[in-house]
Motif scaffolding. Structure first.
Motif, PDB file in Angstrom:
ATOM      1  N   UNK A 120      33.611  26.879  11.340  1.00  0.00           N
ATOM      2  CA  UNK A 120      32.937  27.508  12.480  1.00  0.00           C
ATOM      3  C   UNK A 120      33.835  27.496  13.704  1.00  0.00           C
ATOM      4  N   UNK A 121      33.566  28.443  14.600  1.00  0.00           N
ATOM      5  CA  UNK A 121      34.232  28.462  15.901  1.00  0.00           C
ATOM      6  C   UNK A 121      33.439  27.526  16.821  1.00  0.00           C
ATOM      7  N   UNK A 122      33.525  26.240  16.497  1.00  0.00           N
ATOM      8  CA  UNK A 122      32.759  25.254  17.262  1.00  0.00           C
ATOM      9  C   UNK A 122      33.664  24.070  17.551  1.00  0.00           C
ATOM     10  N   UNK A 123      33.262  23.284  18.526  1.00  0.00           N
ATOM     11  CA  UNK A 123      34.117  22.154  18.908  1.00  0.00           C
ATOM     12  C   UNK A 123      33.291  20.945  19.319  1.00  0.00           C
ATOM     13  N   UNK A 124      33.932  19.796  19.221  1.00  0.00           N
ATOM     14  CA  UNK A 124      33.446  18.575  19.858  1.00  0.00           C
ATOM     15  C   UNK A 124      34.467  18.218  20.924  1.00  0.00           C
TER      16      UNK A 124
ATOM     17  N   UNK B 280      35.666  16.383   5.696  1.00  0.00           N
ATOM     18  CA  UNK B 280      34.992  17.449   6.444  1.00  0.00           C
ATOM     19  C   UNK B 280      34.390  16.972   7.767  1.00  0.00           C
ATOM     20  N   UNK B 281      34.788  15.789   8.202  1.00  0.00           N
ATOM     21  CA  UNK B 281      34.361  15.320   9.520  1.00  0.00           C
ATOM     22  C   UNK B 281      35.408  14.330  10.028  1.00  0.00           C
ATOM     23  N   UNK B 282      35.257  13.928  11.294  1.00  0.00           N
ATOM     24  CA  UNK B 282      36.149  12.912  11.849  1.00  0.00           C
ATOM     25  C   UNK B 282      35.602  11.529  11.509  1.00  0.00           C
TER      26      UNK B 282
ATOM     27  N   UNK C 159      38.282  21.227  17.005  1.00  0.00           N
ATOM     28  CA  UNK C 159      37.619  22.507  16.715  1.00  0.00           C
ATOM     29  C   UNK C 159      37.535  22.768  15.216  1.00  0.00           C
ATOM     30  N   UNK C 160      36.854  23.861  14.871  1.00  0.00           N
ATOM     31  CA  UNK C 160      36.794  24.352  13.492  1.00  0.00           C
ATOM     32  C   UNK C 160      36.175  23.341  12.533  1.00  0.00           C
ATOM     33  N   UNK C 161      34.995  22.866  12.886  1.00  0.00           N
ATOM     34  CA  UNK C 161      34.248  21.996  11.982  1.00  0.00           C
ATOM     35  C   UNK C 161      33.629  22.838  10.863  1.00  0.00           C
ATOM     36  N   UNK C 162      33.426  22.221   9.695  1.00  0.00           N
ATOM     37  CA  UNK C 162      32.846  22.980   8.568  1.00  0.00           C
ATOM     38  C   UNK C 162      31.455  23.514   8.913  1.00  0.00           C
ATOM     39  N   UNK C 163      31.188  24.697   8.463  1.00  0.00           N
ATOM     40  CA  UNK C 163      29.925  25.381   8.745  1.00  0.00           C
ATOM     41  C   UNK C 163      28.724  24.542   8.328  1.00  0.00           C
ATOM     42  N   UNK C 164      28.810  23.869   7.188  1.00  0.00           N
ATOM     43  CA  UNK C 164      27.612  23.163   6.699  1.00  0.00           C
ATOM     44  C   UNK C 164      27.204  21.996   7.591  1.00  0.00           C
ATOM     45  N   UNK C 165      28.125  21.529   8.436  1.00  0.00           N
ATOM     46  CA  UNK C 165      27.783  20.416   9.333  1.00  0.00           C
ATOM     47  C   UNK C 165      27.341  20.882  10.717  1.00  0.00           C
ATOM     48  N   UNK C 166      27.365  22.156  10.975  1.00  0.00           N
ATOM     49  CA  UNK C 166      27.021  22.646  12.315  1.00  0.00           C
ATOM     50  C   UNK C 166      25.705  23.413  12.280  1.00  0.00           C
ATOM     51  N   UNK C 167      25.113  23.561  13.456  1.00  0.00           N
ATOM     52  CA  UNK C 167      23.833  24.258  13.565  1.00  0.00           C
ATOM     53  C   UNK C 167      23.971  25.700  13.087  1.00  0.00           C
ATOM     54  N   UNK C 168      22.849  26.278  12.702  1.00  0.00           N
ATOM     55  CA  UNK C 168      22.876  27.626  12.119  1.00  0.00           C
ATOM     56  C   UNK C 168      23.387  28.672  13.110  1.00  0.00           C
ATOM     57  N   UNK C 169      23.248  28.390  14.421  1.00  0.00           N
ATOM     58  CA  UNK C 169      23.647  29.408  15.405  1.00  0.00           C
ATOM     59  C   UNK C 169      25.152  29.413  15.673  1.00  0.00           C
TER      60      UNK C 169
END
Lengths: 458, 458
Positions: free
Chosen positions: A370-374, A323-325, A349-359
């Motif tokens: 999540x629709x999030x990226x590094x 669930x992470x790199x 992109x698309x990191x697991x929700x539990x590892x990203x901020x609540x927003x």
């Protein structure tokens, strides 16, 4: 008395617009003096770097602060001086000098001020057996070691990156905002927040301007900020600072996180171009190569990265399903992107929700993601970003799921209650991107006055 | 997936480059809806202000987030929408609208997101009986009241001032620096400093970057910084903020404080020009007139100001011999400068040493005075500045005279021990100069999220 404001600039020939044969007057600090039989050299330090001035015993004259004539050996390092002389072409084009195509044949040197002690820190001799000792010495004496041309160059590039960031975003309709660093709620959660007393009330130093830049989107559609951010992290590593400069971006009316990533790629392209144009000397001095950023930048889901690396046998281990790199994956996917796509940058992109901020907005197609990226650059993460939740109900649901009390976020939630467009953004650590650009191992070297668990001075 | 970075900008016609007859797509927040018999008006809020869209019952269509057709009265304030329509010339040129020469004839309105409650804060109704109640309401609900076009305009001007400051100084050979706000020593002394715990050590929030910008002069000759500064002042007035943005300048190799004042005058001239060019809409909306700055700016010694005002009978009292400017003098000398020299700015110099910071250089002709200045604008002080001491021995002497322990300033004094050019500088409070430019009474209105003794949220 009347001051004429047009007089703020020197008129006529200066060291920055002169040609061979011109007479110039140039001020600076003496970086070094070398005496020869026939005269010698004065290496003058200017704002961008070094200039060589050539002394001839027969024709050059030297004067102290009172106007009394002195000998060349009366000059010493870190004197502030004004030199008058004739511009000539440099005999040797020294890449360590900023003015490396010209030199000045000295007529006069006038001392403006001098160090108290002749034992000034020798910036030329900043070499130690091991890097740790060198860095400790540098940071302990930062008020003077910053005068080392290498350190000057690093922070000049840092400054140029920040200016290019501001210029590009301003040109693209973003408004620069200034938000408070004394806050009543931490945006990023967790324990690594500095607490302080504010007239009897406990407050915090902002970990990020996250809440405020989102509010800014409801006002100006597109905003950015350049400001300090604080993390009370206790680990003292080469990748962390407790006070750093955060380059923050947030944009409204996006169709998806791809809009945010595309903007970041275009922004980085503009920054790289500016550094190449404005910091050619600094890049040469630091022997640095700016990163490659093609027009088409790779962007893969986390699960795709695992898959690519496994299928191409690019990692020692099989990371599929993780669930992470893994650190080896960060390095391997950057190597792959450079070889296959000519890019020093990779979006993941698309990191697991539990590892990203609540927003972070969950992916409607798979709410565990999540629709999030590094953004990785040369094996290192330099950005986190993504699309944010923009509905009050979605915030409340996610907060409750995480055991957070929505009542503690009244003003933040009120923003969404009053309507917000779809939006997203990202943040870049200024010191970290500078280090990545320049191939500097320790991020603290890219901070003018680094702060870590052991250091609050100078 | 590959992201094409050239796609970050919309291609073709946009609301910012369109002509009458063009089809446009424009997104924004609904600021207001007015229903008429034949259709109505949607006032759309964009990053710079308002745009009028005209609805015709027969031809305009409306769709909710799911694509279902709705009626015009299904739209409400603070919905995020995308409007498609045809550009026409505005029937009435409303100065309150940013887009006041055009309007859009609506084909479709698509809702992107909506407020949770129909009782959103009504930005148009922000009018209260007394100013104090209005301001308290505004600041308590800043996350939403910032969407009021008047507040948007104030902070847009603030942002433009800061950008013009950075651009002018960069063009004039200054390097932008980023210095720490967590410090081990307060630069300005006094009790009004915020303390905090830093891993078991007591540290402070920087009152100013004074020490660091002086160090910067030894490195880059000319430096500037835009960053927060902190003052733990307990008085809650319309002129003070506990956290504010300080525009700091420091320059080396000056001949005297006149060089610093001349630079500041040229800088202010550039800022005013930029605000006039880039913020014409905001100035009109706020009914503000930028200050007058002639090419020749008056600069008088404190004793001369007393004398001028006395001789011309411009003050009620005789202030000759006093060691500071009385408030009535600040107003009177500004009035005099405007009438006699067409200048909204007056430099006042040579303040008594005992009233200035220890780093101010004493006047060699009268050591009871300093080579320091205040800049008054329209009756208010917006800057302090001056020439600084640049010799270690002079610092030690002045510190001892003031009962300060030089050992507490080791790194600062070490800077001068290692040689420093003659230098000086100044600082401008961003919120204060913005208020002065715009004729805003309370400086807190020029802060996005003001901090005072009673307020740390939002």
């Amino acid at each position: 008395m009347l001051l004429d404001l047009t007089q703020h600039k020197p008129s006529g020939v200066t060291i920055d617009n002169c040609q061979a044969g011109d007479m110039v007057t140039v001020s600076g600090m003496i970086h070094n003096v070398r005496v020869t039989k026939w005269g010698g050299f004065i290496i003058l330090r200017k704002s961008r770097g070094l200039l060589q001035a050539v002394v001839q015993n027969e024709t050059s004259k030297f004067f102290d602060e009172s106007g009394n004539e002195i000998a060349l050996n009366g000059l010493c390092r870190e004197m502030a001086v004004t030199i008058e002389g004739t511009v000539g072409e440099a005999k040797i084009k020294d890449p360590a000098a900023f003015y490396n195509t010209i030199e000045v044949a000295v007529s006069t040197v006038r001392v403006l001020s001098r160090p108290t002690t002749p034992e000034v820190v020798d910036m030329n001799a900043l070499k130690f057996g091991d890097e740790e000792t060198l860095l400790r010495y540098k940071f302990d004496n930062r008020q003077v070691t910053l005068r080392n041309p290498r350190d000057m160059a690093i922070l000049k590039v840092q400054s140029t990156i920040a200016k290019a960031f501001a210029d590009f975003l301003t040109e693209n309709g973003f408004t620069q905002i200034y938000t408070p660093k004394i806050v009543s709620e931490g945006a990023e959660g967790g324990a690594n927040v500095f607490k302080m007393d504010y007239f009897g009330k406990q407050v915090y130093l902002a970990q990020s301007p996250q809440f405020y830049k989102q509010i800014g989107v409801g006002v100006y559609e597109r905003v950015f900020e350049i400001a300090p951010a604080y993390r009370a992290e206790k680990h003292n590593t080469s990748r962390h600072l407790n006070e750093y400069i955060s380059l923050d971006v947030e944009m409204g009316f996006i169709k998806g996180q791809e809009d945010v990533m595309t903007l970041e790629a275009a922004l980085l392209h503009a920054i790289i171009s500016r550094v190449v144009t404005d910091c050619a000397h600094e890049l040469a001095l630091l022997n640095a190569t700016v990163p490659q950023l093609p027009q088409q930048v790779p962007a893969w889901k986390l699960s795709e990265v695992h898959e690519i690396l496994f299928e191409n046998h690019l990692c020692e281990e099989d990371h599929r399903g993780e669930d992470d790199l893994a650190p080896e994956e960060e390095r391997a996917i950057c190597k792959y992107a450079l070889e296959q796509f000519g890019s020093d940058f990779v979006f993941v992109t698309h990191f697991p929700s539990q590892h990203r901020a609540f927003y972070a907005m969950d992916d409607p197609e798979d709410p565990s993601l999540t629709l999030s990226f590094d953004l990785l650059m040369r094996g290192l993460e330099i950005t986190s970003g993504g699309q944010r939740i923009h509905k009050e109900a979605d915030y409340r649901e996610k907060m409750l799921k995480r055991g957070m009390n929505p009542d503690n976020f009244r003003f933040y939630l009120d923003t969404f209650k009053n309507g917000m467009p779809p939006h997203g953004g990202f943040a870049i650590g200024l010191e970290r991107i500078t280090a990545c650009f320049l191939g500097i191992n320790n991020v603290k070297e890219c901070s003018m006055f680094p702060r870590d668990i052991n250091r609050v001075a100078p």
